[in-house]
Design an enzyme around this catalytic site. Structure first.
Site, PDB file in Angstrom:
ATOM      1  CB  SER A 100      -0.944  -0.027   1.205  1.00  0.00           C
ATOM      2  OG  SER A 100      -1.893   0.995   1.148  1.00  0.00           O
ATOM      3  CG  ASP A 243      -2.887  -0.546  -2.308  1.00  0.00           C
ATOM      4  OD1 ASP A 243      -3.033   0.646  -1.947  1.00  0.00           O
ATOM      5  OD2 ASP A 243      -3.461  -1.494  -1.755  1.00  0.00           O
ATOM      6  CG  ASP A 245      -6.173   0.607  -0.719  1.00  0.00           C
ATOM      7  OD1 ASP A 245      -5.410   1.593  -0.657  1.00  0.00           O
ATOM      8  OD2 ASP A 245      -6.144  -0.340   0.088  1.00  0.00           O
TER       9      ASP A 245
END
Length: 466
Positions: A100, A243, A245
């Site tokens: 992430s 990532d 998100d």
């Protein structure tokens, strides 16, 4: 649990538990736990742009196919893309190789269930128990091998889905946007989607080299995005993390607008149009007090959970809510997805800007942020806060001083050995001193309990002014 944190397994690439031997075994035991007779024995795998991603992906695939599962490898894709693809096809599960927003030296492995949701703690624990059980010889048994299929074309299915989440006949023409891809998983897809929908773009940090993911860029470092948004005279700036998100916006004035602002905008819009299910917004205990008060004024029910978008989703599922998220920029629009998706969230906010014909700064006006300080410090051991007598006493004293004009949150990080102290109040200097006092007390008490330890310095990780 000892390996799985709030967001899968994290660690230094190449080091335990992300060494080749452990990752291969993880694939084997994950297959053992996840197998379902009514689903295709397929796991869809994707990754971000970290230099270690290909190796870890390769090792995980070895474990999975040695257990008889087939693997569809889609290459570089935002994490939520795997969630979408798993929910679209009748496959067993999905897996993402990513850490992430962490630096490139870190990496991680996160699994999604056949429904596209993150695995519940109970399932992760079963996998972990097998992995840590040295007497289990399953990893050594010869099993039928599955096949690996390169499936890069599936990224287009995800792209088409995202574009269709905009209201019918609405596009992004007339909007000028600066997009910061953090040299991560969105570097190809986000610009392609926004430009195809008619937006005028200025793209930054979209040349990944395996080591520059999240480096001085993305949702955790929006300073350059603010400057570029002002320089380009853009309607807004958008920053993703490595990532993809989570998303953070910058308005036309260069002011950073985090997940609290985005949730406030989306919740009000959905309520005005009869689309906010059960009149409920779900967020975490990290939500700013300003968001809590804004929801009260709009008579919107607010449910709060532990930090982590998986817990937000679980509460949304329980309460029947269709909107939830975190201050960090994880936003879940449950009408479309089962997890946070940066590109999807950006599209929803941009569509509200278009429909209302209002600049982002105006849409943010009714939320007044309380000054917030978050201090982090490394600790030798995560001793439960309730067992730290002096720390609890200090917290109570601070809460008494703040009364209704602030709040205190003390917790450990779910992915690192960090103690976090967050305080909100009316005066930034005062609450900063309060946070330091709590953190110093906790560090001394923890150090005394575990024995002599190296002195750890304070790290001011986040500072928000109203």
């Amino acid at each position: 649990m000892r390996l799985f944190g709030t967001d899968g397994i994290r660690g230094k690439a190449g080091k335990y538990p992300l060494d080749s031997k452990t990752v291969i075994k993880l694939g084997i035991f994950a297959a053992k736990v996840l197998k379902r007779d009514h689903l295709k024995a397929v796991v869809i795998i994707g990754r971000d742009t970290r230099i270690s991603g290909k190796k870890i992906s390769s090792d995980l695939k070895k474990g999975l196919i040695s257990s008889g599962l087939d693997v569809w490898d889609v290459g570089v894709i935002p994490t939520p893309g795997i969630s979408y693809l798993v929910s679209k096809f009748p496959v067993l599960a999905g897996a993402v190789i990513s850490a992430s927003h962490n630096p490139y030296q870190d990496n991680g492995i996160k699994f999604f269930s056949h429904k596209g949701t993150k695995l519940p703690d109970s399932i992760e624990k079963k996998i972990e128990d097998l992995l840590l059980n040295k007497t289990d010889k399953s990893a050594n048994k010869p099993l039928r091998k599955g096949k690996i299929k390169e499936s890069l074309h599936l990224v287009s299915d995800y792209e088409n889905f995202l574009k269709k989440t905009l209201p019918k006949n609405l596009n992004l023409s007339g909007l000028k946007i600066v997009v910061d891809c953090a040299n991560g998983a969105t570097y190809k897809l986000a610009p392609k989607i926004f430009s195809s929908l008619g937006a005028e773009l200025k793209i930054i940090n979209s040349t990944p080299d395996g080591k520059n993911i999240n480096k001085e860029s993305g949702s955790l470092n929006p300073e350059n995005l603010s400057l570029e948004t002002l320089k380009q005279n853009a309607d807004c700036g958008i920053a993703f993390d490595g990532d993809g998100d989570r998303v953070i916006f910058v308005d036309e004035k260069g002011i950073v607008r985090d997940g609290d602002f985005l949730l406030n905008i989306a919740a009000q819009y959905l309520k005005e149009n009869g689309g906010l299910k059960n009149n409920t917004l779900v967020t975490t205990v990290m939500a700013n007090l300003g968001l809590i008060k804004a929801m009260q004024k709009k008579d919107i029910k607010l449910e709060q959970t532990s930090v982590g978008d998986r817990y937000v989703y679980e509460e949304m599922d329980k309460s029947g809510a269709n909107l939830g998220g975190e201050q960090s920029g994880h936003i879940i629009f449950k009408n479309f997805m089962q997890t946070g998706d940066g590109i999807l969230s950006a599209l929803q906010i941009l569509s509200i800007m278009k429909i209302k014909s209002k600049p982002l700064s105006v849409l943010c006006n009714n939320l007044k942020k309380y000054p917030q300080v978050l201090l982090n410090s490394k600790v030798e051991k995560k001793i439960p806060i309730e067992k730290l007598t002096e720390t609890k006493k200090t917290i109570r004293n601070v809460e008494d001083k703040l009364r209704s004009d602030g709040r205190v949150l003390v917790r450990y990080s779910g992915t690192e050995n960090l103690l976090r102290v967050m305080i909100e109040g009316l005066d930034l200097n005062i609450i900063t001193d309060m946070a330091k006092m709590i953190l110093d007390t906790a560090k001394k008490e923890i150090s005394k309990a575990v024995g002599p330890a190296k002195a750890r310095g304070l790290h001011l990780s986040k500072l928000t002014k109203s």
